[in-house]
Motif scaffolding. Structure first.
Motif, PDB file in Angstrom:
ATOM      1  N   ASP A   5       0.835  -1.206   0.000  1.00 29.04           N
ATOM      2  CA  ASP A   5       0.000   0.000   0.000  1.00 29.04           C
ATOM      3  C   ASP A   5       0.870   1.256   0.000  1.00 29.04           C
ATOM      4  O   ASP A   5       0.645   2.192   0.763  1.00 29.04           O
ATOM      5  N   ASP A   6       1.884   1.274  -0.853  1.00 27.85           N
ATOM      6  CA  ASP A   6       2.800   2.408  -1.049  1.00 27.85           C
ATOM      7  C   ASP A   6       3.677   2.717   0.158  1.00 27.85           C
ATOM      8  O   ASP A   6       4.279   3.778   0.229  1.00 27.85           O
ATOM      9  N   LYS A   7       3.764   1.799   1.122  1.00 29.87           N
ATOM     10  CA  LYS A   7       4.634   1.988   2.288  1.00 29.87           C
ATOM     11  C   LYS A   7       5.796   1.012   2.191  1.00 29.87           C
ATOM     12  O   LYS A   7       5.582  -0.194   2.026  1.00 29.87           O
ATOM     13  N   PRO A   8       7.038   1.493   2.288  1.00 29.94           N
ATOM     14  CA  PRO A   8       8.199   0.600   2.190  1.00 29.94           C
ATOM     15  C   PRO A   8       8.177  -0.476   3.273  1.00 29.94           C
ATOM     16  O   PRO A   8       7.904  -0.195   4.434  1.00 29.94           O
ATOM     17  N   ALA A  39      12.300   9.291  -7.962  1.00 30.50           N
ATOM     18  CA  ALA A  39      13.400   9.728  -7.101  1.00 30.50           C
ATOM     19  C   ALA A  39      13.063   9.670  -5.617  1.00 30.50           C
ATOM     20  O   ALA A  39      13.964   9.656  -4.793  1.00 30.50           O
ATOM     21  N   LYS A  40      11.779   9.616  -5.256  1.00 32.12           N
ATOM     22  CA  LYS A  40      11.434   9.623  -3.830  1.00 32.12           C
ATOM     23  C   LYS A  40      11.830   8.327  -3.120  1.00 32.12           C
ATOM     24  O   LYS A  40      11.874   8.282  -1.906  1.00 32.12           O
ATOM     25  N   ILE A  50       8.407  -3.661  -6.162  1.00 33.52           N
ATOM     26  CA  ILE A  50       7.111  -4.331  -6.231  1.00 33.52           C
ATOM     27  C   ILE A  50       6.185  -3.623  -5.254  1.00 33.52           C
ATOM     28  O   ILE A  50       6.519  -3.456  -4.083  1.00 33.52           O
ATOM     29  N   ASN A  51       5.023  -3.180  -5.739  1.00 38.35           N
ATOM     30  CA  ASN A  51       4.028  -2.531  -4.890  1.00 38.35           C
ATOM     31  C   ASN A  51       2.795  -3.420  -4.839  1.00 38.35           C
ATOM     32  O   ASN A  51       2.146  -3.646  -5.854  1.00 38.35           O
TER      33      ASN A  51
END
Length: 58
Positions: A5-8, A39-40, A50-51
């Motif tokens: 969910d877009d969190k590393p 770049a973020k 992989i997301n």
């Protein structure tokens, strides 16, 4: 790198396999493979990201 969910999320290959085996396919909205990350995200070699986007449960 794996994002959930877009969190590393930092996990080993074994942990990732176990995680994917433990969740149901009906709980996943989509899986994105980002071959050229923006770049973020930190540069961690020349591999992609992989997301795993899970469905929102209300």
């Amino acid at each position: 790198m794996v994002l959930i969910d877009d969190k590393p999320t930092y996990m080993s290959q074994t942990d990732l396999i176990n995680y994917l085996e433990s969740i149901s396919a009906s709980d996943i909205s989509k899986i994105e493979v980002i071959t050229t990350p923006p770049a973020k995200y930190e540069a961690e070699g020349n591999s992609g990201i992989i997301n795993i986007v899970k469905k929102n449960k209300k």
